[in-house]
Write a protein that holds these residues in place. Structure first.
Motif, PDB file in Angstrom:
ATOM      1  N   ALA A  81       0.845  -1.220  -0.061  1.00 14.29           N
ATOM      2  CA  ALA A  81      -0.157   0.051  -0.106  1.00 14.29           C
ATOM      3  C   ALA A  81       0.909   1.264  -0.100  1.00 14.29           C
ATOM      4  CB  ALA A  81      -0.966   0.007   1.194  1.00 14.29           C
ATOM      5  N   ARG A 131       3.713 -12.356   3.167  1.00 12.85           N
ATOM      6  CA  ARG A 131       3.032 -11.668   1.955  1.00 12.85           C
ATOM      7  C   ARG A 131       2.916 -12.702   0.816  1.00 12.85           C
ATOM      8  NH1 ARG A 131       5.404  -6.868   0.911  1.00 12.85           N
ATOM      9  NH2 ARG A 131       6.602  -7.593  -0.793  1.00 12.85           N
ATOM     10  N   ASP A 137       1.333 -12.572  -3.179  1.00 11.86           N
ATOM     11  CA  ASP A 137       0.687 -11.746  -4.248  1.00 11.86           C
ATOM     12  C   ASP A 137       0.623 -12.485  -5.570  1.00 11.86           C
ATOM     13  OD1 ASP A 137       2.852 -10.310  -5.952  1.00 11.86           O
ATOM     14  OD2 ASP A 137       3.700 -10.844  -4.165  1.00 11.86           O
ATOM     15  N   GLU A 195      -3.610  -7.186   6.153  1.00 10.88           N
ATOM     16  CA  GLU A 195      -3.935  -6.256   4.774  1.00 10.88           C
ATOM     17  C   GLU A 195      -4.288  -7.193   3.648  1.00 10.88           C
ATOM     18  OE1 GLU A 195      -1.722  -2.871   2.352  1.00 10.88           O
ATOM     19  OE2 GLU A 195      -1.662  -2.811   4.690  1.00 10.88           O
ATOM     20  N   GLY A 239      -4.897  -6.321  -0.426  1.00 11.56           N
ATOM     21  CA  GLY A 239      -4.795  -5.082  -1.544  1.00 11.56           C
ATOM     22  C   GLY A 239      -4.991  -5.534  -2.863  1.00 11.56           C
ATOM     23  N   THR A 240      -5.364  -4.643  -3.597  1.00 11.13           N
ATOM     24  CA  THR A 240      -5.580  -4.806  -5.045  1.00 11.13           C
ATOM     25  C   THR A 240      -5.087  -3.742  -6.056  1.00 11.13           C
ATOM     26  OG1 THR A 240      -7.773  -3.819  -5.277  1.00 11.13           O
ATOM     27  CG2 THR A 240      -7.671  -6.370  -4.974  1.00 11.13           C
ATOM     28  N   LYS A 241      -4.277  -4.066  -7.017  1.00 19.59           N
ATOM     29  CA  LYS A 241      -3.809  -2.829  -7.904  1.00 19.59           C
ATOM     30  C   LYS A 241      -4.254  -3.146  -9.346  1.00 19.59           C
ATOM     31  CE  LYS A 241      -0.364  -1.277  -5.075  1.00 19.59           C
ATOM     32  NZ  LYS A 241       1.266  -0.759  -4.991  1.00 19.59           N
ATOM     33  N   ASN A 259      -6.150   1.557  -7.115  1.00 23.25           N
ATOM     34  CA  ASN A 259      -5.735   0.736  -6.087  1.00 23.25           C
ATOM     35  C   ASN A 259      -6.445   0.772  -4.569  1.00 23.25           C
ATOM     36  OD1 ASN A 259      -3.832   0.406  -7.914  1.00 23.25           O
ATOM     37  ND2 ASN A 259      -2.305   1.791  -7.013  1.00 23.25           N
ATOM     38  N   ASN A 260      -6.508  -0.141  -3.968  1.00 23.22           N
ATOM     39  CA  ASN A 260      -7.470  -0.588  -2.765  1.00 23.22           C
ATOM     40  C   ASN A 260      -6.368  -1.363  -1.690  1.00 23.22           C
ATOM     41  OD1 ASN A 260     -10.207   0.611  -3.959  1.00 23.22           O
ATOM     42  ND2 ASN A 260      -9.296  -0.733  -5.490  1.00 23.22           N
ATOM     43  N   ALA A 261      -7.000  -1.049  -0.566  1.00 21.36           N
ATOM     44  CA  ALA A 261      -6.169  -1.569   0.571  1.00 21.36           C
ATOM     45  C   ALA A 261      -7.323  -1.571   1.656  1.00 21.36           C
ATOM     46  CB  ALA A 261      -5.054  -1.179   0.904  1.00 21.36           C
ATOM     47  N   PHE A 268      -7.553  -3.088   5.745  1.00 23.13           N
ATOM     48  CA  PHE A 268      -6.478  -3.549   7.055  1.00 23.13           C
ATOM     49  C   PHE A 268      -7.157  -3.784   8.057  1.00 23.13           C
ATOM     50  CE2 PHE A 268      -6.507   1.161   6.498  1.00 23.13           C
ATOM     51  CZ  PHE A 268      -6.774   1.665   7.643  1.00 23.13           C
TER      52      PHE A 268
END
Length: 799
Positions: free
Chosen positions: A56, A528, A530, A568, A570-572, A583-585, A587
């Motif tokens: 993020a 993490r 992804d 957390e 998130g997406t991009k 972009n979103n997060a 948390f």
């Protein structure tokens, strides 16, 4: 992984250029094919595209910094989800809050914020210099969430990395900018890139910003009582008629430099030497000078007949800061698969200040009744720090990409801080006064860290990181001297030349002995995963931890370290052939042993800076979203959204602060004179929602010139200004604030001019609060504020 990202980016751009559209893309508008510029960030200590970095992070380019007229880190906050910057106390220091977590202790010699500041990857413990003039930057990166593995020290809830513009070998160019505006504003900036040889280039940058103060001086004549009323008030207080003296109006400040003025200059010379493709050395020297004034404490509700931006002042403002910094980075490619980097920095800070802490909230009824005179004076403060980081990392395409690092940082500081507090005026009797002298405080931090990414496939990655930190702090010879209430000693404010001590005749005794040592070891970690759902849709999930060391407060009493664990997802996303990024997060953070710092009064009447640890968990959850869109070739839109939930403190029954008079008396066992139970209260500077929208449109003229109006609007729901949650006076209500610029550019002539209006509606936005008790249950609230409406013009050209 660096080469892999470059290959992937090139592939994506090639596909976009070919006009390919993914299933989620909107239909082509036919308004052109100009994409958003690709942004490269260093969040993972590798240069990677923003949209392919599973962190993020908000990356603000030099172009956006210019268009939004970003001058300090406080101006950055509206462009970043969940980011707040506040001015606090007498030092005029900007303190940072991210995702609802932040603190005020950075205004002291302890200087341990939860949001760490870096310049070119080098930790900067003194926000006064780093955040003052954002000069000649390539970008500002704000990493949200714990960054304890790679970035380390004090990045409990995030980190801000300012990337300065580096020299370019073989390029000869420059920019010059001038500006004027209200309050006699004058600004000048320049940057020149000079090629020296085929392997060496220099870049020289300069910035100066100044404007008069926003706060006018109130005339004491007409406010102070008549001579007869003064004498009556003095006699009613029990004073002897023979000791009466009239209030001297000359003790009040009515001219000279005003509060909330700016007068700052900075100069930087940078060098890049690159004798081969494998070796490069960046070296810069920077000097910053501040001769402005602190921000005044203003009455939230001024006295009748007095303008809002004014105060009855009896201490003239004074501020001096000088910062000299050296930053160095050497990068060496050992071979096609390994790279070694050494990053080092040295900073020498010195400063002094003088401040009217009482803000003229009350008008004295006599020379010794009806008001309080409080002068907060930093006689001197000196900080010398240096840091060193050595890291070894893989390059190229690998099944496992890793980085290993060693880190060491140290700081030595000394400070003297005086606080004379008098009844009525400085002619009056001593309420209390003290001198805090810390001749030597040492801080050191040693760490080893590593992080590895397993590229399970072309689309799926798994990352793990670990950092071990050993922090050490020690105070040597520090003393808090306090007034001993000896009636035989002349009651006059302590002067800069006065040396407290027994037998000196100045009436001071030792109120606190600060000697002591603190040590703590901590491990922080990251896990993490992804993956690429498509080549334009990245999703990630992480669990990470952050840490901030404890230390020794006034009196040599230790306080505990704090930790944070963050979960957390998130997406991009990219849409419309790269014309839109979203972009979103989401948390959830579990914050333990949160350190709250405030000036407090102890049960014996002495004063000092106290730290309290919030027991148990302080939980914060939220959602963040950033949208950047090139709607057409001439229309650009930016939307930044932050939503916070929970934000409840854990258990802290004895929270005290001298900035909030009238708190209930504490049990003697607490050690604090007055305090309040803040258990379960909401965090300060943590609005439920923040929304920032910026829109601009280019009007292309037949001459080839261009006119671009830009509108920026910021909205926040109400938020508390302290953990005490004391009501409307301790709160910033919901507000909207807008800025407007109109730019004219002549690209062929390389010059431009813009008209700007900051704070169009002239709104009053509080950044902190405190209160003075007039009578039991009756208070006057004071706050510092963001600037009023300001109109001006800038002109610049390139060559």
């Amino acid at each position: 992984m660096k080469h892999r990202y470059k290959t992937l980016s090139a592939t994506i751009l090639a596909v976009l250029a070919a006009g390919h559209a993914g299933a989620q893309d909107a239909p082509s508008t036919g308004d052109g094919d100009q994409q958003l510029d690709e942004i490269v960030v260093t969040a993972t200590k590798r240069s990677t595209p923003l949209q392919r970095t599973p962190v993020a992070i908000s990356a603000i380019s030099a172009d956006t910094l210019d268009k939004e007229r970003v001058m300090t880190v406080q101006d950055v906050t509206s462009l970043v989800p969940g980011f707040q910057a506040t001015t606090q106390g007498d030092h005029g220091v900007i303190t940072l809050t991210l995702r609802g977590i932040g603190n005020d202790s950075a205004k002291t010699e302890y200087a341990d914020p939860e949001v760490a500041l870096f310049v070119d990857g080098i930790y900067t413990p003194r926000a006064e210099g780093a955040a003052a003039l954002l000069m000649d930057l390539d970008s500002v990166e704000v990493l949200r969430g714990p960054q304890g593995t790679l970035w380390g020290r004090n990045s409990t809830v995030g980190a801000v990395n300012m990337q300065t513009a580096r020299p370019v070998i073989g390029d000869s160019s420059g920019t010059v900018q001038f500006g004027i505006g209200e309050y006699d504003r004058f600004g000048a900036r320049a940057a020149v890139n000079v090629p020296m040889t085929d392997t060496w280039a220099l870049r020289v940058a300069f910035a100066h910003e100044q404007h008069d103060g926003y706060v006018d001086y109130q005339d004491p004549i007409g406010q102070i009582p008549s001579l007869a009323d003064q004498q009556a008030a003095w006699l009613a207080s029990g004073g002897a008629a023979a000791d009466f003296q009239p209030i001297n109006p000359n003790l009040f400040v009515t001219s000279g430099d005003k509060y909330n003025a700016q007068n700052q200059s900075a100069f930087r010379i940078s060098s890049l030497w690159q004798p081969s493709d494998a070796l490069s050395w960046n070296l810069s020297v920077e000097y910053f000078r501040d001769r402005g004034t602190p921000n005044a404490n203003l009455m939230q509700k001024p006295r009748a007949g007095q303008p809002f931006w004014s105060a009855l002042i009896d201490v003239a403002p004074h501020l001096e800061r000088d910062v000299l910094a050296l930053r160095s980075r050497v990068d060496y490619d050992i071979n096609d698969h390994l790279s070694l980097s050494y990053i080092a920095g040295i900073s020498d800070f010195s400063g002094s200040s003088d401040y009217d802490q009482d803000g003229g909230a009350q008008v004295p009824t006599s020379f010794s009744t009806g008001a309080t005179f409080q002068q907060d004076r930093t006689n001197y403060s000196n900080y010398f720090s240096h840091s060193h980081e050595l890291n070894l990392k893989t390059t190229g395409e690998n099944t496992i990409d890793w980085i290993l690092g060693l880190y060491y940082a140290a700081e030595e500081n000394d400070i003297r801080f005086d606080i004379p507090i008098f009844n009525g005026t400085q002619q009056g009797t001593v309420a209390w006064q003290g001198s805090f002298i810390q001749p030597e405080q040492k801080v050191s931090s040693t760490a080893i860290f590593g992080q590895a990414t397993w590229n399970i496939s072309d689309d799926v990655r798994l990352t793990g990181g670990l950092r071990y930190t050993d922090d050490h702090k020690e105070n040597n010879g520090g003393r808090g001297w306090g007034w001993q209430y000896n009636p035989a000693v002349p009651q006059v404010p302590i002067s800069t030349g006065t040396t407290p001590g027994p037998g000196t005749g100045f009436g001071f005794g030792v109120g606190g002995i600060n000697d002591g040592e603190y040590d703590h070891e901590q491990t922080t970690w990251l896990i993490r995963a992804d993956g690429d759902i498509t080549d334009k849709f990245l999703i990630y999930g992480s669990v990470s931890t952050g840490y901030k060391s404890g230390g020794l407060q006034d009196g040599g009493v230790p306080y505990d370290h704090e930790t944070l664990t963050s979960y957390e997802i998130g997406t991009k996303n990219s849409f419309r052939n790269g014309r839109i990024t979203w972009n979103n997060a989401l948390f959830y953070m579990d914050f333990r042993d949160f350190q709250l710092a405030a000036p407090i009064t102890f049960v014996d009447g002495s004063r000092g800076l106290g730290f309290s640890n919030v027991e148990g968990s302080t939980k914060v959850s939220g959602f963040e979203s950033e949208l950047n869109a090139r709607l057409t070739d001439n229309d650009r839109l930016q939307v930044v959204l932050s939503l916070l939930h929970q934000k409840k403190l854990g258990t802290l029954r004895y929270a005290g602060s001298n900035d909030y008079q009238g708190l209930p008396a504490c049990p003697p066992a607490s050690g604090i004179g007055n305090c309040l139970d803040v258990t379960g209260n909401e965090l300060a500077h943590a609005p439920d929602a923040q929304l920032h929208v910026a829109y601009e449109h280019d009007f292309d003229l037949a001459s080839g010139a261009r006119i671009t109006p830009r509108i920026s609007a910021h909205y926040e729901t109400e938020s508390w200004l302290s953990p005490f949650n004391l009501g409307d006076g301790d709160k910033q209500k919901s507000y909207a604030r807008g800025d407007f610029t109109l730019r004219y550019e002549a690209p062929q002539s390389k010059w431009w001019m813009d008209l700007y209006v900051d704070n169009v509606a002239d709104g009053r936005v509080r950044t902190n609060a405190g209160r003075t008790q007039v009578s039991p249950g009756n208070f006057i609230y004071l706050s510092q504020y963001l600037p009023p409406r300001v109109i001006g013009v800038n002109f610049g050209f390139g060559f």
